[in-house]
Design a protein around this motif. Structure first.
Motif, PDB file in Angstrom:
ATOM      1  N   GLN A  17     -19.357 -45.178 -25.520  1.00 56.05           N
ATOM      2  CA  GLN A  17     -20.112 -45.369 -24.296  1.00 56.05           C
ATOM      3  C   GLN A  17     -19.137 -45.769 -23.197  1.00 56.05           C
ATOM      4  O   GLN A  17     -18.447 -46.768 -23.313  1.00 56.05           O
ATOM      5  CB  GLN A  17     -21.157 -46.477 -24.495  1.00 56.05           C
ATOM      6  N   ARG A  18     -19.079 -44.963 -22.139  1.00 55.56           N
ATOM      7  CA  ARG A  18     -18.200 -45.274 -21.007  1.00 55.56           C
ATOM      8  C   ARG A  18     -19.012 -45.212 -19.724  1.00 55.56           C
ATOM      9  O   ARG A  18     -19.909 -44.390 -19.581  1.00 55.56           O
ATOM     10  CB  ARG A  18     -17.054 -44.269 -20.917  1.00 55.56           C
ATOM     11  N   ARG A  19     -18.616 -46.057 -18.773  1.00 51.17           N
ATOM     12  CA  ARG A  19     -19.273 -46.046 -17.473  1.00 51.17           C
ATOM     13  C   ARG A  19     -18.678 -44.929 -16.627  1.00 51.17           C
ATOM     14  O   ARG A  19     -17.480 -44.706 -16.635  1.00 51.17           O
ATOM     15  CB  ARG A  19     -19.044 -47.370 -16.758  1.00 51.17           C
ATOM     16  N   LYS A  20     -19.543 -44.282 -15.877  1.00 48.90           N
ATOM     17  CA  LYS A  20     -19.078 -43.285 -14.928  1.00 48.90           C
ATOM     18  C   LYS A  20     -18.607 -44.041 -13.693  1.00 48.90           C
ATOM     19  O   LYS A  20     -19.333 -44.876 -13.146  1.00 48.90           O
ATOM     20  CB  LYS A  20     -20.214 -42.333 -14.578  1.00 48.90           C
ATOM     21  N   LEU A  21     -17.390 -43.779 -13.276  1.00 46.60           N
ATOM     22  CA  LEU A  21     -16.850 -44.493 -12.117  1.00 46.60           C
ATOM     23  C   LEU A  21     -17.549 -44.038 -10.852  1.00 46.60           C
ATOM     24  O   LEU A  21     -17.696 -42.845 -10.608  1.00 46.60           O
ATOM     25  CB  LEU A  21     -15.350 -44.237 -12.006  1.00 46.60           C
ATOM     26  N   PRO A  22     -17.963 -44.989 -10.023  1.00 51.87           N
ATOM     27  CA  PRO A  22     -18.628 -44.613  -8.778  1.00 51.87           C
ATOM     28  C   PRO A  22     -17.605 -44.109  -7.764  1.00 51.87           C
ATOM     29  O   PRO A  22     -16.451 -44.517  -7.760  1.00 51.87           O
ATOM     30  CB  PRO A  22     -19.267 -45.916  -8.308  1.00 51.87           C
ATOM     31  N   THR A  23     -18.049 -43.231  -6.912  1.00 53.40           N
ATOM     32  CA  THR A  23     -17.172 -42.732  -5.853  1.00 53.40           C
ATOM     33  C   THR A  23     -17.132 -43.776  -4.740  1.00 53.40           C
ATOM     34  O   THR A  23     -18.016 -44.649  -4.641  1.00 53.40           O
ATOM     35  CB  THR A  23     -17.718 -41.401  -5.293  1.00 53.40           C
ATOM     36  N   PRO A  24     -16.109 -43.697  -3.886  1.00 50.01           N
ATOM     37  CA  PRO A  24     -16.048 -44.653  -2.772  1.00 50.01           C
ATOM     38  C   PRO A  24     -17.276 -44.577  -1.861  1.00 50.01           C
ATOM     39  O   PRO A  24     -17.760 -45.605  -1.373  1.00 50.01           O
ATOM     40  CB  PRO A  24     -14.773 -44.252  -2.025  1.00 50.01           C
ATOM     41  N   ARG A  25     -17.804 -43.371  -1.653  1.00 52.63           N
ATOM     42  CA  ARG A  25     -19.008 -43.239  -0.811  1.00 52.63           C
ATOM     43  C   ARG A  25     -20.196 -43.969  -1.440  1.00 52.63           C
ATOM     44  O   ARG A  25     -20.981 -44.604  -0.738  1.00 52.63           O
ATOM     45  CB  ARG A  25     -19.362 -41.767  -0.612  1.00 52.63           C
ATOM     46  N   GLU A  26     -20.333 -43.855  -2.767  1.00 56.04           N
ATOM     47  CA  GLU A  26     -21.436 -44.545  -3.445  1.00 56.04           C
ATOM     48  C   GLU A  26     -21.295 -46.060  -3.303  1.00 56.04           C
ATOM     49  O   GLU A  26     -22.277 -46.773  -3.104  1.00 56.04           O
ATOM     50  CB  GLU A  26     -21.474 -44.162  -4.921  1.00 56.04           C
ATOM     51  N   LEU A  27     -20.064 -46.560  -3.429  1.00 52.65           N
ATOM     52  CA  LEU A  27     -19.851 -48.000  -3.298  1.00 52.65           C
ATOM     53  C   LEU A  27     -20.150 -48.478  -1.881  1.00 52.65           C
ATOM     54  O   LEU A  27     -20.779 -49.526  -1.678  1.00 52.65           O
ATOM     55  CB  LEU A  27     -18.414 -48.361  -3.686  1.00 52.65           C
ATOM     56  N   VAL A  28     -19.701 -47.703  -0.874  1.00 53.53           N
ATOM     57  CA  VAL A  28     -19.969 -48.089   0.516  1.00 53.53           C
ATOM     58  C   VAL A  28     -21.474 -48.087   0.771  1.00 53.53           C
ATOM     59  O   VAL A  28     -22.015 -49.028   1.367  1.00 53.53           O
ATOM     60  CB  VAL A  28     -19.230 -47.137   1.490  1.00 53.53           C
ATOM     61  N   SER A  29     -22.170 -47.044   0.295  1.00 57.52           N
ATOM     62  CA  SER A  29     -23.624 -47.001   0.529  1.00 57.52           C
ATOM     63  C   SER A  29     -24.335 -48.132  -0.231  1.00 57.52           C
ATOM     64  O   SER A  29     -25.351 -48.651   0.235  1.00 57.52           O
ATOM     65  CB  SER A  29     -24.184 -45.635   0.142  1.00 57.52           C
ATOM     66  N   HIS A  30     -23.807 -48.518  -1.390  1.00 56.03           N
ATOM     67  CA  HIS A  30     -24.393 -49.636  -2.140  1.00 56.03           C
ATOM     68  C   HIS A  30     -24.294 -50.938  -1.337  1.00 56.03           C
ATOM     69  O   HIS A  30     -25.273 -51.686  -1.217  1.00 56.03           O
ATOM     70  CB  HIS A  30     -23.696 -49.786  -3.494  1.00 56.03           C
ATOM     71  N   TYR A  31     -23.119 -51.203  -0.763  1.00 60.03           N
ATOM     72  CA  TYR A  31     -22.950 -52.437   0.011  1.00 60.03           C
ATOM     73  C   TYR A  31     -23.720 -52.370   1.332  1.00 60.03           C
ATOM     74  O   TYR A  31     -24.185 -53.399   1.832  1.00 60.03           O
ATOM     75  CB  TYR A  31     -21.474 -52.736   0.246  1.00 60.03           C
ATOM     76  N   GLU A  32     -23.853 -51.160   1.905  1.00 58.37           N
ATOM     77  CA  GLU A  32     -24.666 -51.028   3.120  1.00 58.37           C
ATOM     78  C   GLU A  32     -26.130 -51.302   2.815  1.00 58.37           C
ATOM     79  O   GLU A  32     -26.849 -51.869   3.632  1.00 58.37           O
ATOM     80  CB  GLU A  32     -24.484 -49.627   3.721  1.00 58.37           C
ATOM     81  N   SER A  33     -26.565 -50.899   1.613  1.00 58.09           N
ATOM     82  CA  SER A  33     -27.960 -51.155   1.241  1.00 58.09           C
ATOM     83  C   SER A  33     -28.211 -52.646   1.023  1.00 58.09           C
ATOM     84  O   SER A  33     -29.364 -53.094   1.064  1.00 58.09           O
ATOM     85  CB  SER A  33     -28.328 -50.375  -0.019  1.00 58.09           C
ATOM     86  N   GLN A  34     -27.151 -53.407   0.815  1.00 52.60           N
ATOM     87  CA  GLN A  34     -27.300 -54.857   0.661  1.00 52.60           C
ATOM     88  C   GLN A  34     -27.281 -55.577   2.005  1.00 52.60           C
ATOM     89  O   GLN A  34     -27.356 -56.797   2.044  1.00 52.60           O
ATOM     90  CB  GLN A  34     -26.185 -55.415  -0.235  1.00 52.60           C
TER      91      GLN A  34
END
Length: 138
Positions: A17-34
């Protein structure tokens, strides 16, 4: 809505079981959603990536890290051995000093060779006189 980094999808790769690494865009949108603005979210993503990179480098895990540590240790050991050999070679006498030592030892050997017959003759005379004095006594 984007998934938070803790709930990232997992891929099945060779049974692990491995985690799929998030892309930089996904991380930025995650923090923007916060609630962070675009610049603050980008800074937060950069901090997270730097921390992750530092943890990977400082973890000391992996074959490459072990290989590099072992190679570094071997290079240090070889370097110290070479330093010891260099000190030993530097402490040896040069050609002129070696020639002077040879001449001095030759003269000493020649002097001993000249004196030895006299010393051995004197010792033989002492031995003979002691032997003759002990034989003549009844």
């Amino acid at each position: 809505m984007e998934q938070p980094p803790d709930a990232l999808p997992k891929d099945k790769t060779s049974g692990n079981q491995r985690r799929k690494l998030p892309t930089p865009r996904e991380l930025v949108s995650h923090y923007e959603s916060q609630g962070l603005d675009s610049q603050e979210a980008s800074v937060k993503v950069i901090e997270d990536l730097q921390n992750a990179l530092f943890r990977v480098i400082s973890s000391g895990r992996g074959r490459k890290d072990k290989f590099m540590a072992e190679t570094s240790r071997k290079i240090d050991a070889t370097n110290s051995r070479l330093a010891v050999l260099d000190m030993k070679v530097d402490s040896k006498p040069g050609y002129g000093e070696t020639f002077a030592i040879g001449v001095a030892s030759g003269v000493t050997f020649k002097g001993i060779g000249t004196i030895m017959p006299h010393v051995l003759g004197a010792l033989c005379q002492i031995w003979n006189s002691v032997r003759s004095s002990t034989k003549s006594s009844p």
